[in-house]
Scaffold this active site. Structure first.
Site, PDB file in Angstrom:
ATOM      1  CB  CYS A  19      -0.973   0.000   1.169  1.00 20.87           C
ATOM      2  SG  CYS A  19      -0.169  -0.221   2.754  1.00 20.87           S
TER       3      CYS A  19
ATOM      4  CG  HIS B 170      -4.634   0.336   3.473  1.00 16.33           C
ATOM      5  ND1 HIS B 170      -3.890  -0.498   2.678  1.00 16.33           N
ATOM      6  CD2 HIS B 170      -5.538   0.947   2.650  1.00 16.33           C
ATOM      7  CE1 HIS B 170      -4.299  -0.379   1.428  1.00 16.33           C
ATOM      8  NE2 HIS B 170      -5.305   0.493   1.379  1.00 16.33           N
TER       9      HIS B 170
ATOM     10  CG  ASP C 174      -6.703   1.743  -1.499  1.00 16.57           C
ATOM     11  OD1 ASP C 174      -5.506   1.706  -1.815  1.00 16.57           O
ATOM     12  OD2 ASP C 174      -7.180   1.109  -0.538  1.00 16.57           O
TER      13      ASP C 174
END
Lengths: 316, 650
Positions: free
Chosen positions: B404, B448, B464
């Protein structure tokens, strides 16, 4: 076994908490009226401990510290009930008392019984002496506690205090009890060993010596309890020691102890001497009678006679 | 008279002291704990060898040693650690000096204080149960001390009874006792435990470490339905400043007082969020928080900040709405979110131009970029190779494998090159549903990073890029149990099969649920919770609270008193009861019945006293003797006796 109700004034009488209520013949069942409970010093220290724990809880915003503090606080609270339970229901009654001579430790006997199905641990009994007992469920026990005696006559036991700090020692539960079960205290026997008196039993008949009919049959070494008249002065004068004359016949061992003829400056001294003689005479196995103003106990021997004589002296 | 405590008492006491101090082995400096252990063993030995007890001089020297050790190890007597050590050492020294019953009490009370200090380190349900058990042994020590015939089991049973009887009242006090927020005294702070968690700086790699940790971060219980997994973004710190390798939160102080109010549309979620102890005072609200209670504020980056000590577990009531518009952007903010560490390389400019298509269509560029990640053989991995130099370029053009933070930082970097204000947002994504308790558990493994771009008319919008590459990461979240099974996280040497795993998971969920409620209702019961709870009962002032306290204490006390003090007599022989009535009647007539007088004796004396009643007395005595002492008694005899006694008049 219900007890008379107390008025408010009686209830709040301070002496009830320490010396107990007016004496009763018993038996007394320990109920909430009789049992008092106060925290001990250790209990007060426990309160400080609780405050400290709650303070720690506060300073550190720690709920478990609070919780432990509250747990101890409610243990403290619950212990009051347990302290009461340590004594509640016990039944105490005086047992038959045994007479003693003044000056001896007076044994007071009580019967204490636990009617409940729970054992009682470490119940302390205090009169002048102390005793700690444990009672199993449904068990009775007779205990003897001592209290000094000084004067002849009837003597009541002082306040019998039952107490217990079971289970945690944070509280002391106590019950002050007074019983109407007097102990007979005989006069204190004189310490001096005087020879027995020579008395005629109060039948003042001159020339009629009670021993005239008895035959002299010998001498023997002086024994405690021999009458002064029996002493053979001749042998004594010769320096051969003290001897008593011995007469034959049953009446030779018959002895009258007369209050009027006892040496002594005052009543107590005379009674004390008479007491001594009664004891000695009973021990020697003589038949003895007692003459007190207004009382005449004919010569006899044995435990009952002995008790009657001593009782007469005690209550004179 | 020398005081000689019984061996049982000493064993009880030393045993409970050993138990109470045992968990402190992890908190107290080893030297001090060793000193204490030595004293304890010494005292234990003295139970059998009393002449080994130290004399006054040795005790004094030991005390000096203790003080010296305390000073060298703690330098203070205040604060949690130093205070705990102080009490433990005092307890150890006091053990060697028992002269009377009083000292036993001093030791037991000290032990209670040491017991409470355990809670300053650990507040788990297990520790609470452990301390409760040890307290039972401590009470048993006192019981042994106060009863003459102490039997180990009997003493323990009595202490357990007392504790069980005390618990209800303790709980009532716990609920009703006013909780006041203590002022925060800094001299009491000495918490130096290292905690893991998100940090102020984001460096690709830091989250990878977290993603191996099953440590709990927070738990969330929703009032209604749970949001779908793709919306479970828990917003944390925002990283806007970068030097090319690491990312930092921007200086937001200037704008903090006046953040733009987002406009919310659509449904909101109401939930309770319980933060575990943290090192940062961040509260990870579901994006985007609409309402939050006192003690919380929202900074200019829409992150929630608490003013409570983050080292304490805390619970918050929050509302969030997944659809929002944050409105405009200030010049400073635009500048901050376009900041680049230097001129971008040719490769990057080319890539941006290639993906940009039409200028002034940021949405199109973003869509193209995500498409690029999806199509160009990018991989999601938790263990990428290190990229120390020019991490973004290396990632974009060479390795193309990361997690991430690699994706988020590269994404934001490219957006900024394309003149779209963008930033990296840290936090947690997903969470695991505890089916037993119906709440979400969010662990460090759920850490995250994602991106946010400012779009005209829409405000800050979440993107994202990881989801483009590994959508399953977003949909299913990180399964800690799977990680355990795959060996990524390893605390069990056993190889687990699926069935055991599922059992393990169920057990763990059950335990987590118990623990959650424990934390919520016991550990976290504070001023706010108490107020809310009491208000739901209708208690809103101190007078009412006083009444409640009084009524509860009286009620519980009454029930206990009734349970404890009701007559405990065994059922008595009815014949004996009747005989006692008879004796009582004789007593009224003036006959004293002594203990030990048999019925025959009583009857003889009664007949002497009242020859007129001789016949009745005789019959009563005979019937009673037959009932009590003879085998051939009949049931009618009892009836006869009853009749006789009732009709007996003196």
């Amino acid at each position: 076994m219900t007890e008379a109700a107390l008025s408010l004034k009686q209830r709040l009488n301070l002496s009830r908490f320490f010396s107990g209520e007016a004496p009763t013949a018993g038996p007394i069942v320990l109920t909430q009226r009789r049992v008092f409970i106060l925290p001990t010093q250790r209990g007060l220290a426990f309160v400080l401990l609780i405050l400290l724990l709650v303070l720690i809880g506060f300073v550190y915003n720690n709920n478990l510290a609070y919780l432990l503090g509250f747990l101890l606080a409610s243990i403290f609270f619950v212990t009051i009930l347990h302290s009461f339970k340590a004594l509640a229901g016990l039944t105490i009654q005086p047992a038959r008392q045994q007479a003693v001579f003044a000056g001896q430790a007076g044994p007071f006997r009580f019967q204490i019984s636990n009617p409940g199905s729970q054992p009682r641990f470490a119940v302390d009994l205090t009169l002048q002496s102390e005793l700690s007992i444990s009672l199993a469920a449904e068990q009775s026990q007779t205990v003897t506690l001592y209290q000094p005696t000084r004067q002849r006559g009837w003597q009541l036991p002082g306040t019998l205090t039952l107490s217990s700090t079971y289970p945690l020692g944070l509280f002391r539960a106590w019950a002050p009890l007074r019983f109407d079960s007097p102990l007979l205290v005989y006069p204190k026997p004189a310490s001096q060993q005087l020879p027995f008196p020579d008395s005629d039993g109060g039948q003042d008949k001159p020339g009629q010596n009670r021993r005239s009919g008895d035959e002299f049959y010998g001498l023997r070494a002086y024994q405690q309890g021999d009458a002064i008249r029996q002493i053979h002065w001749k042998t004594f004068a010769k320096g051969l020691g003290v001897h008593s004359k011995q007469y034959s016949g049953a009446s030779s061992s018959e002895l009258w102890l007369d209050y009027q003829q006892v040496p002594g400056h005052h009543t107590e001294e005379r009674l004390s001497q008479l007491c001594r003689w009664v004891v000695d005479a009973e021990q020697t196995g003589l038949r003895y009678g007692l003459l007190l103003p207004g009382l005449r106990l004919p010569p006899d021997n044995g435990a009952t006679h002995y008790r009657n004589c001593l009782q007469a002296l005690a209550l004179f | 008279m020398p005081f000689l405590p019984s061996m049982r008492l000493m064993l009880f006491m030393l045993g409970s002291i050993g138990l109470i101090t045992l968990p402190h082995a992890w908190h107290i400096p080893p030297l001090l704990f060793g000193f204490f252990t030595l004293l304890l063993l010494w005292r234990l030995l003295c139970i059998w060898r009393p002449h080994y007890l130290p004399n006054r001089v040795v005790v004094f020297l030991l005390m000096l040693t203790g003080i010296g050790l305390l000073y060298s190890q703690q330098h203070s007597i205040f604060g949690r650690d130093a205070g705990t050590s102080l009490f433990v050492v005092a307890l150890g020294l006091k053990m060697l000096e028992i002269h009377g019953r009083r000292d036993i009490y001093v030791i037991v009370y000290l032990a209670f204080i040491v017991a409470v200090t355990q809670f300053l380190y650990e507040e788990s349900i297990l520790m609470a149960v452990y301390i409760l058990l040890v307290c039972g042994v401590l009470l048993a020590t006192l019981i042994t001390q106060n009863s003459q015939t102490p039997q180990t089991m009997a003493a323990l049973k009595t202490s357990a009874t007392i504790i069980l009887q005390s618990l209800p009242l303790a709980l009532v006090l716990f609920v009703l006792f006013p909780r006041l927020e203590a002022p925060h005294w800094s001299w009491l702070d000495d918490d130096t435990r290292a905690k893991s968690g998100l940090s102020n700086t984001l460096e690709p790699g830091s989250i990878a470490e977290l993603s191996l940790s099953p440590e709990l971060v927070f738990r969330v219980k929703f009032d209604g339905a749970l949001p779908p997994p793709s919306q479970r973004y828990w917003r944390g710190p925002v990283y806007a400043n970068t030097d090319g390798t690491s990312w930092r939160a921007p200086p937001v102080l200037g704008r903090e007082n006046n953040p733009d109010q987002p406009v919310f549309t659509g449904a909101t979620y109401d939930y309770t969020l319980m933060m575990e102890p943290q090192k940062q005072n961040w509260v990870f609200a579901l994006e985007m928080p609409t309402e939050f209670g006192g003690g919380l504020r929202r900074n200019g980056l829409y992150q929630l900040i608490t003013n409570k000590n983050p080292g304490d577990r805390a619970e918050y009531r929050l509302s969030s709405s997944p659809t929002y518009n944050t409105g405009g952007i200030s010049k400073t903010e635009r500048r901050e979110n376009l900041q680049l560490p230097g001129k971008p390389s040719e490769k990057i400019v080319t890539l941006v131009k290639q993906l940009q298509g039409q200028p002034d269509r940021p949405e199109l560029f973003i869509a193209n970029l995500l498409q690029h990640f999806r199509q160009e053989n990018f991989h999601y991995t938790l263990s990428p190779e290190a990229m120390p130099d020019q991490p973004i370029e290396t990632f974009l053009f060479e390795r193309r494998a990361g997690f991430c933070s690699h994706y988020a930082t590269a994404f934001v970097y490219l957006l900024r090159v394309a003149e779209i204000p963008a930033r990296v947002v840290g936090g947690y994504q997903g969470g695991q549903i505890n089916e037993v308790g119906g709440f979400l558990e969010i662990r460090q493994a759920d850490a995250h990073a994602w991106a946010e771009a400012w779009l005209d008319g829409r405000g800050w919008v979440r993107f994202d890029p990881t989801a483009a590459v590994a959508p399953e990461r977003i949909e299913r979240g990180v399964n800690v149990d799977l990680q355990i099974a795959s060996g990524a996280v390893n605390f069990s040497p056993l190889q687990l099969d699926a069935k055991t795993l599922s059992w393990l998971q169920r057990g763990r969920q059950l335990w987590q649920s118990v623990d959650y409620n424990w934390q919520r209702w016991i550990i976290n019961y504070d001023t706010v919770n108490q107020k809310a709870f009491l208000q739901s009962l209708g208690v809103d002032n101190f007078v009412k609270l006083g009444y409640w306290l009084l009524i509860s204490v009286a009620g519980i006390g009454g029930v206990l008193a009734w349970r404890l003090l009701r007559p405990n007599l065994r059922r008595q022989d009815p014949a004996l009861v009747l005989y006692r009535q008879f004796c009582a009647k004789l007593g009224k007539a003036g006959l004293r019945v002594e203990i030990g007088d048999g019925p025959q004796t009583v009857a003889e004396r009664a007949k002497e006293l009242r020859p007129d009643l001789a016949e009745a007395i005789e019959r009563i005595a005979a019937t009673y003797i037959r009932l009590r002492y003879q085998n051939d008694s009949k049931i009618e005899d009892l009836r006869v006796l009853k009749m006789l006694v009732t009709s007996f008049r003196v």
